[in-house]
Motif scaffolding. Structure first.
Motif, PDB file in Angstrom:
ATOM      1  N   LEU A 181       0.819  -1.213   0.000  1.00 50.49           N
ATOM      2  CA  LEU A 181       0.000   0.000   0.000  1.00 50.49           C
ATOM      3  C   LEU A 181       0.853   1.263   0.000  1.00 50.49           C
ATOM      4  O   LEU A 181       0.390   2.331   0.408  1.00 50.49           O
ATOM      5  CB  LEU A 181      -0.910   0.006   1.237  1.00 50.49           C
ATOM      6  CG  LEU A 181      -1.921  -1.136   1.337  1.00 50.49           C
ATOM      7  CD1 LEU A 181      -2.542  -1.174   2.716  1.00 50.49           C
ATOM      8  CD2 LEU A 181      -2.992  -0.992   0.264  1.00 50.49           C
ATOM      9  N   GLN A 182       2.098   1.159  -0.426  1.00 49.25           N
ATOM     10  CA  GLN A 182       2.997   2.302  -0.382  1.00 49.25           C
ATOM     11  C   GLN A 182       2.500   3.455  -1.257  1.00 49.25           C
ATOM     12  O   GLN A 182       1.778   3.264  -2.219  1.00 49.25           O
ATOM     13  CB  GLN A 182       4.419   1.902  -0.794  1.00 49.25           C
ATOM     14  CG  GLN A 182       4.583   1.394  -2.213  1.00 49.25           C
ATOM     15  CD  GLN A 182       4.359  -0.097  -2.352  1.00 49.25           C
ATOM     16  OE1 GLN A 182       3.621  -0.701  -1.592  1.00 49.25           O
ATOM     17  NE2 GLN A 182       5.022  -0.696  -3.345  1.00 49.25           N
ATOM     18  N   LYS A 183       2.874   4.659  -0.863  1.00 47.33           N
ATOM     19  CA  LYS A 183       2.540   5.882  -1.604  1.00 47.33           C
ATOM     20  C   LYS A 183       1.038   6.101  -1.732  1.00 47.33           C
ATOM     21  O   LYS A 183       0.480   6.234  -2.817  1.00 47.33           O
ATOM     22  CB  LYS A 183       3.208   5.867  -2.990  1.00 47.33           C
ATOM     23  CG  LYS A 183       4.723   5.891  -2.934  1.00 47.33           C
ATOM     24  CD  LYS A 183       5.346   5.983  -4.316  1.00 47.33           C
ATOM     25  CE  LYS A 183       6.867   6.026  -4.230  1.00 47.33           C
ATOM     26  NZ  LYS A 183       7.508   6.119  -5.554  1.00 47.33           N
ATOM     27  N   ASN A 184       0.362   6.118  -0.565  1.00 48.27           N
ATOM     28  CA  ASN A 184      -1.029   6.522  -0.485  1.00 48.27           C
ATOM     29  C   ASN A 184      -1.138   7.622   0.565  1.00 48.27           C
ATOM     30  O   ASN A 184      -0.144   8.287   0.866  1.00 48.27           O
ATOM     31  CB  ASN A 184      -1.917   5.316  -0.140  1.00 48.27           C
ATOM     32  CG  ASN A 184      -2.298   4.500  -1.367  1.00 48.27           C
ATOM     33  OD1 ASN A 184      -3.161   4.894  -2.151  1.00 48.27           O
ATOM     34  ND2 ASN A 184      -1.643   3.353  -1.537  1.00 48.27           N
ATOM     35  N   ARG A 185      -2.317   7.795   1.132  1.00 44.10           N
ATOM     36  CA  ARG A 185      -2.525   8.813   2.167  1.00 44.10           C
ATOM     37  C   ARG A 185      -3.184   8.181   3.401  1.00 44.10           C
ATOM     38  O   ARG A 185      -3.960   8.817   4.103  1.00 44.10           O
ATOM     39  CB  ARG A 185      -3.411   9.930   1.627  1.00 44.10           C
ATOM     40  CG  ARG A 185      -2.832  10.617   0.384  1.00 44.10           C
ATOM     41  CD  ARG A 185      -3.826  11.594  -0.211  1.00 44.10           C
ATOM     42  NE  ARG A 185      -3.315  12.189  -1.441  1.00 44.10           N
ATOM     43  CZ  ARG A 185      -4.009  13.017  -2.217  1.00 44.10           C
ATOM     44  NH1 ARG A 185      -5.258  13.330  -1.889  1.00 44.10           N
ATOM     45  NH2 ARG A 185      -3.480  13.524  -3.320  1.00 44.10           N
ATOM     46  N   ILE A 204       3.703  -0.349   3.872  1.00 43.02           N
ATOM     47  CA  ILE A 204       2.850   0.805   4.114  1.00 43.02           C
ATOM     48  C   ILE A 204       3.694   2.082   4.063  1.00 43.02           C
ATOM     49  O   ILE A 204       3.343   3.115   4.645  1.00 43.02           O
ATOM     50  CB  ILE A 204       2.119   0.640   5.465  1.00 43.02           C
ATOM     51  CG1 ILE A 204       1.008   1.677   5.654  1.00 43.02           C
ATOM     52  CG2 ILE A 204       3.104   0.646   6.619  1.00 43.02           C
ATOM     53  CD1 ILE A 204      -0.165   1.478   4.798  1.00 43.02           C
ATOM     54  N   ALA A 205       4.818   2.005   3.348  1.00 44.65           N
ATOM     55  CA  ALA A 205       5.747   3.139   3.261  1.00 44.65           C
ATOM     56  C   ALA A 205       5.091   4.337   2.579  1.00 44.65           C
ATOM     57  O   ALA A 205       4.182   4.192   1.759  1.00 44.65           O
ATOM     58  CB  ALA A 205       7.005   2.727   2.500  1.00 44.65           C
ATOM     59  N   ALA A 206       5.575   5.525   2.938  1.00 43.50           N
ATOM     60  CA  ALA A 206       5.134   6.777   2.308  1.00 43.50           C
ATOM     61  C   ALA A 206       3.622   6.976   2.404  1.00 43.50           C
ATOM     62  O   ALA A 206       2.925   7.195   1.415  1.00 43.50           O
ATOM     63  CB  ALA A 206       5.593   6.819   0.845  1.00 43.50           C
ATOM     64  N   ASN A 207       3.097   6.874   3.636  1.00 38.78           N
ATOM     65  CA  ASN A 207       1.706   7.190   3.920  1.00 38.78           C
ATOM     66  C   ASN A 207       1.668   8.228   5.048  1.00 38.78           C
ATOM     67  O   ASN A 207       2.660   8.910   5.295  1.00 38.78           O
ATOM     68  CB  ASN A 207       0.935   5.917   4.289  1.00 38.78           C
ATOM     69  CG  ASN A 207       0.444   5.161   3.067  1.00 38.78           C
ATOM     70  OD1 ASN A 207      -0.629   5.439   2.544  1.00 38.78           O
ATOM     71  ND2 ASN A 207       1.238   4.199   2.607  1.00 38.78           N
ATOM     72  N   PHE A 225       7.614  -2.586   5.784  1.00 37.91           N
ATOM     73  CA  PHE A 225       8.186  -1.377   5.201  1.00 37.91           C
ATOM     74  C   PHE A 225       7.317  -0.197   5.633  1.00 37.91           C
ATOM     75  O   PHE A 225       6.147  -0.113   5.262  1.00 37.91           O
ATOM     76  CB  PHE A 225       8.230  -1.476   3.678  1.00 37.91           C
ATOM     77  CG  PHE A 225       9.034  -2.644   3.167  1.00 37.91           C
ATOM     78  CD1 PHE A 225      10.406  -2.529   2.985  1.00 37.91           C
ATOM     79  CD2 PHE A 225       8.421  -3.862   2.886  1.00 37.91           C
ATOM     80  CE1 PHE A 225      11.159  -3.597   2.521  1.00 37.91           C
ATOM     81  CE2 PHE A 225       9.162  -4.942   2.421  1.00 37.91           C
ATOM     82  CZ  PHE A 225      10.539  -4.814   2.244  1.00 37.91           C
ATOM     83  N   CYS A 226       7.884   0.693   6.439  1.00 33.70           N
ATOM     84  CA  CYS A 226       7.091   1.802   6.984  1.00 33.70           C
ATOM     85  C   CYS A 226       7.841   3.131   6.944  1.00 33.70           C
ATOM     86  O   CYS A 226       7.463   4.074   7.636  1.00 33.70           O
ATOM     87  CB  CYS A 226       6.650   1.487   8.403  1.00 33.70           C
ATOM     88  SG  CYS A 226       8.015   1.103   9.525  1.00 33.70           S
ATOM     89  N   GLU A 227       8.896   3.227   6.150  1.00 33.39           N
ATOM     90  CA  GLU A 227       9.626   4.479   6.040  1.00 33.39           C
ATOM     91  C   GLU A 227       8.746   5.569   5.419  1.00 33.39           C
ATOM     92  O   GLU A 227       7.761   5.294   4.763  1.00 33.39           O
ATOM     93  CB  GLU A 227      10.910   4.296   5.214  1.00 33.39           C
ATOM     94  CG  GLU A 227      10.699   3.828   3.790  1.00 33.39           C
ATOM     95  CD  GLU A 227      10.641   2.324   3.646  1.00 33.39           C
ATOM     96  OE1 GLU A 227      10.776   1.840   2.501  1.00 33.39           O
ATOM     97  OE2 GLU A 227      10.458   1.619   4.659  1.00 33.39           O
ATOM     98  N   GLU A 228       9.115   6.812   5.673  1.00 34.39           N
ATOM     99  CA  GLU A 228       8.391   7.986   5.163  1.00 34.39           C
ATOM    100  C   GLU A 228       6.948   8.049   5.670  1.00 34.39           C
ATOM    101  O   GLU A 228       6.022   8.397   4.932  1.00 34.39           O
ATOM    102  CB  GLU A 228       8.424   8.024   3.625  1.00 34.39           C
ATOM    103  CG  GLU A 228       9.822   8.190   3.043  1.00 34.39           C
ATOM    104  CD  GLU A 228       9.810   8.339   1.537  1.00 34.39           C
ATOM    105  OE1 GLU A 228       9.061   9.188   1.035  1.00 34.39           O
ATOM    106  OE2 GLU A 228      10.540   7.594   0.869  1.00 34.39           O
ATOM    107  N   ASN A 229       6.756   7.687   6.940  1.00 32.35           N
ATOM    108  CA  ASN A 229       5.505   7.895   7.653  1.00 32.35           C
ATOM    109  C   ASN A 229       5.797   8.758   8.875  1.00 32.35           C
ATOM    110  O   ASN A 229       6.884   8.673   9.446  1.00 32.35           O
ATOM    111  CB  ASN A 229       4.897   6.561   8.113  1.00 32.35           C
ATOM    112  CG  ASN A 229       4.084   5.882   7.028  1.00 32.35           C
ATOM    113  OD1 ASN A 229       2.968   6.268   6.728  1.00 32.35           O
ATOM    114  ND2 ASN A 229       4.681   4.844   6.431  1.00 32.35           N
TER     115      ASN A 229
END
Length: 345
Positions: A181-185, A204-207, A225-229
Motif C-alpha cells: 500500500l505504499q505511496k497513499n494517504r 505501508i511506506a510513504a503514507n 516497510f514503513c519508512e516515510e511515515n
C-alpha cells in the motif's frame, strides 16, 4: 493485413498465440476459429475493443491486453468463463464493468495497474477464486467493503493511489500473505488487520501513518516497510491524569461484559434475546493493563516494540509504535507497564 497474421495459426492450431507488438487497432474476427487457444497475448498494441468472436475461445485461460488503449473493460470478456489470468495494465480504464466481473468466476489473477480507475465496484466480490489483485498507479480514494469477501486473496497491491483508509472488515482476508500500500494517504490501519494471520509482507511506506494496530504482533510478518511515515516517536513526557466519570451506558456495558464471563450468570442467558446489545458489545475493546473489557475507547496509548526481538522482522531495525487501549486513567497511572499516552503536537 491483420487477418494474414492468423493464417499460420489457423493451420497449426496452437495453444498459445502471440499477437503482441503488431500495432493492431483491432483483433481479426478470424480469431474465433482458434478455439484451441489457451494463452493469448495482445499486449503493446493500439486496441480499444475486442471482437465478439473472441467469445468462441471457450478454452482461453490467460489473456494479456496490457499496454493498449482500452477505456473500459471489453464486454466480450464476460463470456470467457474459463479465464484464469487477465492483464489490463497500462490502459485508459476509468471504470470496471460489474457485468464482466460477475461472470469471471474462474479468475485467479487480475492486473489493473496504471489506469485511471477512481472506484472499484462492489461486484469485485464475485471473483470468488481471485488470489492476486494489483491496482497500482490509479486514482482510487477508497476500497469497497465487498473487497473483503475475497477470502482466497493471497496478494494485494494498491500502491500509488489516493487511499486514506482501508475497510474496517479488512481482517476477513484471512489468506492474505502480501499487502503493498505504499505511496497513499492512509492515516490508520483497521484493527481487524491483526486477523490476517498469514500476512508475511506489509508495505505501508510513504503514507500518513502515526501508529500501528494493537494486534500487529499477531501477524507472522517477515517484512515491514514503513519508512516515510510520521510515526510516533519515543519521547516520554511525565504526566498524571485524574480519573474521569464514566457514562451510565459505559458503566452498564462494563458490568454486563464482566457478568458474561460467569457461565452461570443470568445475564449470560438473557442476552441471547437482545441481538442489538450483543452486536454493540461485540465492538468492545480489552484493556492492555488490567485485561477488562470496555465499550468506548477511553484512552489511546502507544507501546514501542523492537522490530527485531519483538516482531522478528528481517528487514527492519529500531522501535515500532503499536496502539494500546486502556480502560481508565487508573490503569494508565498504575506502575509496571510500558504504555505511553499519545501526545499530539
Amino acid at each position: 493485413m491483420a487477418d494474414t497474421l492468423l493464417v499460420p495459426a489457423l493451420k497449426s492450431k496452437p495453444k498459445a498465440l502471440n499477437l503482441s507488438n503488431k500495432k493492431l487497432d483491432k483483433v481479426p474476427k478470424a480469431i474465433g476459429k482458434l478455439d484451441c487457444v489457451i494463452h493469448l497475448q495482445l499486449k503493446n498494441n493500439k486496441l480499444k475493443t475486442l471482437p465478439f468472436e473472441l467469445s468462441y475461445l471457450f478454452q482461453l485461460q490467460i489473456l494479456n491486453c496490457g499496454n493498449n488503449d482500452f477505456e473500459e473493460m471489453p464486454e466480450v470478456l464476460e463470456h470467457l468463463t474459463m479465464l484464469e489470468k487477465l492483464h489490463l495494465f497500462n490502459n485508459k480504464l476509468k471504470i470496471l464493468s460489474p457485468k464482466v466481473l460477475t461472470n469471471l468466476r474462474s479468475l485467479t489473477f487480475l492486473n489493473l495497474n496504471t489506469n485511471s480507475l477512481k472506484t472499484v465496484p462492489p461486484e469485485i466480490c464475485r471473483l470468488v477464486n481471485l488470489q492476486f489483485l494489483s491496482i497500482d498507479n490509479n486514482v482510487l480514494t477508497d476500497l469497497p467493503v465487498e473487497l473483503c469477501a475475497l477470502s482466497r486473496l493471497e496478494e494485494f497491491h494498491a500502491a500509488n493511489n489516493q487511499l486514506t483508509n482501508l475497510p474496517l472488515e479488512f481482517g476477513f482476508l484471512i489468506n492474505l500473505e502480501k499487502l503493498h500500500l505504499q505511496k497513499n494517504r492512509i492515516r490508520e490501519l483497521p484493527e481487524s488487520i491483526g486477523k490476517c494471520y498469514k500476512m508475511r509482507t506489509l508495505d505501508i511506506a510513504a503514507n500518513d501513518l502515526r501508529i500501528f494496530p494493537t494486534e500487529l504482533h499477531s501477524m507472522p510478518l517477515k517484512e515491514l516497510f514503513c519508512e516515510e511515515n510520521p510515526l510516533l516517536q519515543h519521547i516520554p513526557v511525565h504526566s498524571v491524569q485524574e480519573e474521569e466519570v464514566l457514562s451510565l451506558k459505559e458503566i452498564c456495558a462494563r458490568y454486563v461484559m464482566k457478568e458474561l464471563k460467569d457461565r452461570w450468570s443470568y445475564l449470560r442467558r438473557a442476552i441471547k434475546h437482545y441481538p442489538q446489545i450483543r452486536e454493540m458489545l461485540a465492538q468492545a475493546s480489552r484493556c492492555s493493563v488490567c485485561g477488562e473489557s470496555f465499550l468506548n475507547t477511553w484512552l489511546e496509548c502507544v507501546r514501542f516494540v523492537d522490530a527485531k526481538s519483538d516482531l522478528r522482522l528481517n528487514n527492519l531495525n529500531g522501535l515500532v509504535p503499536v496502539r494500546a487501549l486502556l480502560c481508565s486513567y487508573k490503569c494508565f497511572n498504575s506502575k509496571g507497564h510500558d504504555y505511553y499516552g499519545v501526545a499530539f503536537p
